[in-house]
Scaffold this motif. Sequence first.
Motif, PDB file in Angstrom:
ATOM      1  N   THR B 153      -7.713   6.355  -8.052  1.00 33.17           N
ATOM      2  CA  THR B 153      -6.624   5.403  -8.247  1.00 33.17           C
ATOM      3  C   THR B 153      -6.867   4.581  -9.515  1.00 33.17           C
ATOM      4  O   THR B 153      -5.934   4.214 -10.224  1.00 33.17           O
ATOM      5  N   ASN B 192     -10.497  10.194  -5.292  1.00 31.25           N
ATOM      6  CA  ASN B 192     -11.073   9.024  -4.595  1.00 31.25           C
ATOM      7  C   ASN B 192     -12.156   9.431  -3.599  1.00 31.25           C
ATOM      8  O   ASN B 192     -12.138   9.019  -2.432  1.00 31.25           O
ATOM      9  N   SER B 395      -3.916   5.077  -2.928  1.00 33.61           N
ATOM     10  CA  SER B 395      -5.261   4.481  -2.843  1.00 33.61           C
ATOM     11  C   SER B 395      -6.038   5.002  -1.651  1.00 33.61           C
ATOM     12  O   SER B 395      -6.615   4.230  -0.887  1.00 33.61           O
ATOM     13  N   GLN B 448      -0.479  -0.907 -10.103  1.00 33.71           N
ATOM     14  CA  GLN B 448      -0.872  -1.364  -8.766  1.00 33.71           C
ATOM     15  C   GLN B 448       0.079  -2.424  -8.204  1.00 33.71           C
ATOM     16  O   GLN B 448      -0.220  -3.063  -7.204  1.00 33.71           O
TER      17      GLN B 448
END
Lengths: 89, 452
Positions: B153, B192, B395, B448
């Motif tokens: 992310t 991630n 995320s 974000q």
Amino acid sequence: MKAVITVVGKDTVGILAKVSTKCAEYNVNIAEVSQTILQGMFCMIMLGEVDSLQGSFGDFADALRDFGDSMNLKINVMHEDIFNSMHKI
Amino acid sequence: MIDTKDILETIRMIENENLDIRTVTMGISLLDCIDPDIDTACNKIYEKITRCAENLVPVCVEIERELGIPIINKRISVTPIAMILAACNEKNPVKFAYALEKAAQKVGVNFIGGYSALVGKGFAAGDRELIESIPEALSCTEHICSSVNIGSTKAGINLDAVALMGKVVKRAAELTADRNCIGAAKLVVFCNAPEDNPFMAGAFHGVGEADCVINVGVSGPGVVRAALHNSKDLDITGVSDLIKRTAFKITRMGQLVCHLASERLNVQAGIVDLSLAPTPAVGDSVAHILEEIGLESCGACGTTAALAMLNDAVKKGGVMASSRVGGLSGAFIPVTEDAGMIDAARSGALTIEKLEAMTAVCSVGLDMINIPGDTPDEVISAIIADEAAIGMINSKTTAVRVIPAIGKTVGDELSFGGLLGNGPVMKVNTYSPAKFIGRGGQIPAPIQSLKN
């Protein structure tokens, strides 16, 4: 420190005596016993004190399981910690 | 005295509902094994792993016997090998694979993970060499698992690495075509990637971790399903509460095992991974939980919503049961490892497109999916890119572990045996993404805010 011993199988003469004798061989003191007969099936839960256990906990558990197999009984031996951690906050 | 009902419930969970500890994974840092001479580095690695993990298997067996709960896998995760390779003059990473394999066999673990590279923002020294060697390393060893992180992310997605991984996945399958393409089943591509994951194939020991830690992964889909089966008339809030309570109990057991193992091995306790990890065994399926909630088959409309609720409830129940939670934590949806998923894929109820939607709300990603052996490399890369995009934007961790079934096509079956299971080859959309993948470069990190 306690072990929880569960015994399930067809009811016959002397199960309690035989399991207790086996526990005594390993120097396990039986602290509590709860026993019922359900439609001819013998169900027992014992609490054994294993502080002065002779040998390892695993050996004791294996010995009782094998002993159970030889008598057509299902015997489980588990440390009390597993029940305390699963069911108490 | 402990409540009789609780004793019988625990025994029932273990004996009838496949409750187990899925894995005790020892994470070992290899940073102190770095050496310019690759053979010296290999020797140091072998020495460190066999020293740290010498008692791992015996201690786990002892805990199993004491608590009466099966510990299915004993594993090791290590620092991503690309970092060790970076310092070596000779860039022949397969030597590390042999050293890891030898160490794994010596200590008797089921798998060793960490033949890995982290290239989310670009390739550093050693990364490309390691990635290109993965197919060979997986084909000439038995116990090694490999993973590559291609995005995050915070960094975006490395499209060059995505393009490379399409080829690597295919090659890993080709080199093990005589063994049901098992190489590809031991390779996972992450976005991630968590640094403390105890589950394979994606386990590696992150650089932020302590020198040696014990991480535990729990399981228990069968227990959740049985609890739901016995409580038929709950509304969905009640279902969620029941799953939370069940997840709590399952996780408590993982916490206990983590505590005991770290104490007896004199190693720091790491995390408990609160996962519903299915196995191909009957009654140990995440798909069957979804069906118990009220879907005719996993893959039906409603699957994503049910899975979202399940995944969230597992986390809520588990978090309170453990002092340190980490890893992947949630519901896994590996197709070939889950009896209900296998059936749904065979019947056509479950498609790759639906699985992709499910990965937006589950704990991992497209996992253990057999695809036709002639799927072009760039299509595999594009599957990875799509999945990584879901992880990057939301995320969360996402991953791809697809197995190109060499010489097979849609409807054929591929069987790996054991926990990896078996399953049908699933249909893949083969309209070409070649130009997109061929562009290379970096998909920029997402904004974000303005979350719509």
